[in-house]
Design an enzyme around this catalytic site. Structure first.
Site, PDB file in Angstrom:
ATOM      1  CD  GLU A   1      29.569 -13.601   5.762  1.00 10.97           C
ATOM      2  OE1 GLU A   1      30.847 -13.057   5.478  1.00 10.97           O
ATOM      3  OE2 GLU A   1      28.689 -13.408   6.166  1.00 10.97           O
TER       4      GLU A   1
ATOM      5  CD  GLU B   1      -2.798  -1.405   2.644  1.00 17.92           C
ATOM      6  OE1 GLU B   1      -2.351  -0.253   3.499  1.00 17.92           O
ATOM      7  OE2 GLU B   1      -3.241  -1.964   2.225  1.00 17.92           O
TER       8      GLU B   1
END
Ligand SMILES: *[C@@H]1O[C@H](CO)[C@@H](O)[C@H](O)[C@H]1NC(C)=O
Ligand SMILES: *[C@@H]1O[C@H](CO)[C@@H](O)[C@H](O)[C@H]1NC(C)=O
Ligand SMILES: *[C@@H]1O[C@H](CO)[C@@H](O)[C@H](O)[C@H]1NC(C)=O
Ligand SMILES: *[C@@H]1O[C@H](CO)[C@@H](O)[C@H](O)[C@H]1NC(C)=O
Ligand SMILES: *[C@@H]1O[C@H](CO)[C@@H](O)[C@H](O)[C@H]1NC(C)=O
Ligand SMILES: *[C@@H]1O[C@H](CO)[C@@H](O)[C@H](O)[C@H]1NC(C)=O
Ligand SMILES: *[C@@H]1O[C@H](CO)[C@@H](O)[C@H](O)[C@H]1NC(C)=O
Ligand SMILES: *[C@@H]1O[C@H](CO)[C@@H](O)[C@H](O)[C@H]1NC(C)=O
Ligand SMILES: *[C@@H]1O[C@H](CO)[C@@H](O)[C@H](O)[C@H]1NC(C)=O
Ligand SMILES: *[C@@H]1O[C@H](CO)[C@@H](O)[C@H](O)[C@H]1NC(C)=O
Length: 596
Positions: free
Chosen positions: A368, A287
């Site tokens: 990682e 919205e």
């Protein structure tokens, strides 16, 4: 250099309010007032904007535009009407209830000279006519980068006629944000005025993907923090909120098909987002023109799964942690275990139907990945990339196939492409964080990229280590305990970043935008706003307006600073605890003394 003309330019630019800077902005110096009775129309129909907020998802308003363009998303219904109606109410309420008296932005004791006289000859804005030139589509509410035309034009004539025109409801919302930034509150009458009429603005974003990546796993953030952050993002014309939802430290999202995940993996049972919470975040964001992108980081950063499902994780809390992961507690998804595949199938089956109505994307992480931890994996027992790489490829292929089958587009961290050399679908958006060269390497491989170099856009940096050191050798070695990405990225450094730096001109079209990042090892609800704002605003202007202005020059801190200081005051008025941009001495028209 400091000629009188230069000085005048500096002073004049001080009150050209808008943040982020519009692509084109011309103004005059006439005063216009605006009152609560202002007539607002949307495609010709009157909009009776309501003085209190309401939830447009549950409210079908009868308005000017044909409401044929209403879309069922999950069991929410979005329509241009309801979204624009709510945006009008919201913005006008902000304008009248949270208006800014600009005493900090004019010279000492010069407010009365700056403020227009409030007498009987006041000219008021009589109408705000909003025109949306095309119907929204379902993609407006869950767009891929480039699906939505977010442009808008805004005019105000000296006799008080205001217009906003835009192609989409998203553009209308951006226009409304700009509109209310043109007004100040009068210090004695509390009336609202602009002194910039006539105004003509032509505006559109430079980048299609303008996001904040918020880590909600290292610390727990109750709902209101995310909701407030969405409001602040919308004020700055961002259009993406990437929630780094899960990590090794906690799993704060309920998965009804796997209830133990959050029951055991959250920091405390109950400190997790329910399906209703997630839906509220998603619809609240839609919205406001913002798409929520959820990330489940894997195969690394997954220890928290092990609290509920220990057999799926290798190296759970393995020590020394520095050998087996980037940050404790260690733990990675096992890579050659069919139970992991079954788990992922169930996990994504649960979450996809709850994401797909509100987002075009899902982020599967991939940063990682530690090789050593796979020596401990009973299904792998190797740290060789030639063994691990194909297993990661298989895992990622599995996840992405499942996402694609439901129409979702995957996002991954850059390591998947650049370190593990995975073969990724051409649809996959690759998010860079390590360097400018990474962005160029991603686009060189023909992939769409998101920028966000950690040397510029990591807002967690510079607080120092979260690790404690004893008084022995480690104390000496690590004194003064700088963190991995010190120094702090000040708003000026954030502002100096060019997402296109190092990308050849014939590949810049692949850079869809970028994200500024707040990792949460040392951020929680108490300091969230101050850690994110106003620095994210600086990234917001880079992403909306571009690092360079229309003449190709780098945007200047000297002209940005007063506008950002003003934006900061406006954000504070709406309840966001944004840190100061400069001391008041500097914001009070003394810009030349506060610059080099
Ligand atoms: C635009 O506004 C600034 C600040 O009030 C003012 O100094 C400047 O003269 C205005 N521009 C024009 C063309 O009137
Ligand atoms: C709406 O969706 C929620 C979960 O997303 C579900 O619990 C609820 O039953 C649904 N309501 C209707 C009316 O379908
Ligand atoms: C209203 O204020 C303006 C600006 O100070 C002044 O020029 C004008 O004469 C005033 N009009 C009346 C009716 O007081
Ligand atoms: C905004 O103005 C520009 C320049 O006049 C025009 O090309 C564009 O179509 C306008 N956009 C809208 C949405 O009205
Ligand atoms: C994966 O597991 C299967 C079945 O246990 C085994 O045959 C295969 O060698 C394993 N692959 C690797 C790379 O370890
Ligand atoms: C694999 O592990 C062995 C033993 O710990 C180590 O010597 C070697 O450097 C590791 N290789 C890689 C690629 O990490
Ligand atoms: C991926 O490719 C790069 C560049 O060719 C190479 O340095 C790296 O070792 C490769 N990684 C793996 C896991 O094969
Ligand atoms: C513009 O800014 C970039 C960094 O974003 C910098 O590398 C470059 O030198 C600057 N250009 C000029 C002319 O200052
Ligand atoms: C893009 O430009 C570079 C030079 O900057 C050139 O080497 C390369 O061939 C070009 N690529 C394409 C696809 O045109
Ligand atoms: C700051 O700026 C204002 C006007 O812009 C000026 O009146 C004032 O003297 C300045 N103060 C100092 C200390 O320079």
């Amino acid at each position: 250099m400091y000629s009188p003309i230069y000085l005048i330019f500096i002073l004049a630019s001080q009150v050209l309010a808008i943040w982020p800077a519009p692509q084109s902005f011309t103004n005059g110096t006439s005063v216009l007032w605006i009152a609560r009775g202002v007539q607002v129309t949307y495609n010709g129909g009157n909009v009776g904007w309501s003085p209190s907020s309401f939830d447009p998802v549950d409210t079908e308003q009868i308005m000017g535009i044909q409401s044929s363009s209403s879309y069922a998303a999950g069991n929410s219904t979005f329509s241009s009407n309801s979204i624009v109606q709510a945006a009008i109410s919201r913005n006008l309420n902000t304008l009248f209830d949270q208006g800014l008296v600009p005493w900090k932005l004019v010279g000492r004791n010069q407010l009365s000279q700056f403020e227009p006289a409030a007498n009987s000859s006041q000219t008021f804005i009589s109408s705000l006519a909003i025109t949306q030139t095309q119907a929204d589509t379902l993609n407006t509410y869950k767009p891929l980068a480039g699906d939505v035309d977010e442009s808008y034009n805004l005019t105000i004539t000296t006799d008080g006629k205001a217009t906003i025109s835009a192609v989409s409801s998203t553009g209308v919302m951006h226009g409304l944000q700009t509109f209310i930034q043109l007004f100040y509150k009068h210090s004695t009458t509390a009336g609202m005025y602009t002194n910039l009429a006539p105004v003509s603005i032509i505006d559109a974003p430079k980048f299609a993907h303008r996001g904040l990546n918020m880590d909600v796993a290292r610390n727990w953030f109750p709902m209101e923090n995310i909701i407030r952050t969405i409001d602040a993002l919308a004020m700055n014309k961002f259009n993406r909120l990437h929630l780094h939802m899960t990590d090794s430290q906690s799993w704060p999202m309920d998965i009804p098909a796997l209830p133990d995940l959050s029951k055991k993996g959250a920091y405390q049972t109950g400190l997790s987002y329910t399906p209703t919470d997630i839906k509220q975040i998603q619809t609240y964001a839609v919205e406001r023109g913002i798409e929520v992108i959820i990330e489940f980081d894997m195969p690394g950063h997954t220890t928290s799964i092990g609290y509920a499902y220990p057999d799926l994780i290798t190296g759970f809390d393995a020590k020394p942690w520095a050998t087996y992961c980037a940050e404790p507690p260690c733990g990675s998804l096992q890579l050659n275990n069919t139970a992991v595949y079954d788990f992922l199938q169930t996990l994504f089956n649960d979450v996809i139907p709850r994401v797909q109505p509100y987002s075009a994307y899902f982020h599967t992480g991939g940063d990682e990945v530690n090789s050593q931890v796979y020596l401990l994996d009973p299904t792998v027992k190797s740290n060789e990339s030639s063994v691990i790489g194909p297993l990661i490829q298989k895992l990622v292929d599995r996840n992405h196939a499942q996402l694609r089958s439901s129409g979702l587009t995957p996002i991954v961290w850059e390591e998947m492409l650049l370190d593990w050399n995975l073969t990724l679908g051409s649809d996959v958006l690759v998010q860079s964080w390590l360097s400018d060269a990474s962005v160029a390497a991603i686009t060189a491989k023909g992939h769409k990229a998101l920028a966000g170099n950690y040397n510029f856009w990591y807002l967690d940096c510079g607080k120092g280590q979260w690790l404690d050191f004893d008084n022995g050798a480690s104390f000496q070695t690590y004194y003064p305990f700088a963190d991995y990405c010190s120094p702090t990225k000040s708003w000026r450094l954030v502002y100096a970043y060019d997402p296109l730096a190092g990308v050849p001109a014939n590949q810049t079209h692949l850079v869809q935008g970028g994200e500024v990042h707040i990792w949460s090892e040392q951020t929680d609800p108490v300091n969230l706003d101050d850690m994110v704002w106003p620095r994210a605003s600086a990234a917001g202007e880079v992403l909306w307006s571009g690092r360079q202005d229309a003449s190709g020059q780098n945007r200047s801190q000297i002209t940005a600073s007063p506008r950002l200081a003003e934006m900061r005051e406006r954000m504070v008025n709406t309840g966001v605890k944004v840190g100061p941009v400069q001391m008041v001495f500097c914001t009070q028209n003394n810009a030349t003394e506060c610059s080099l």
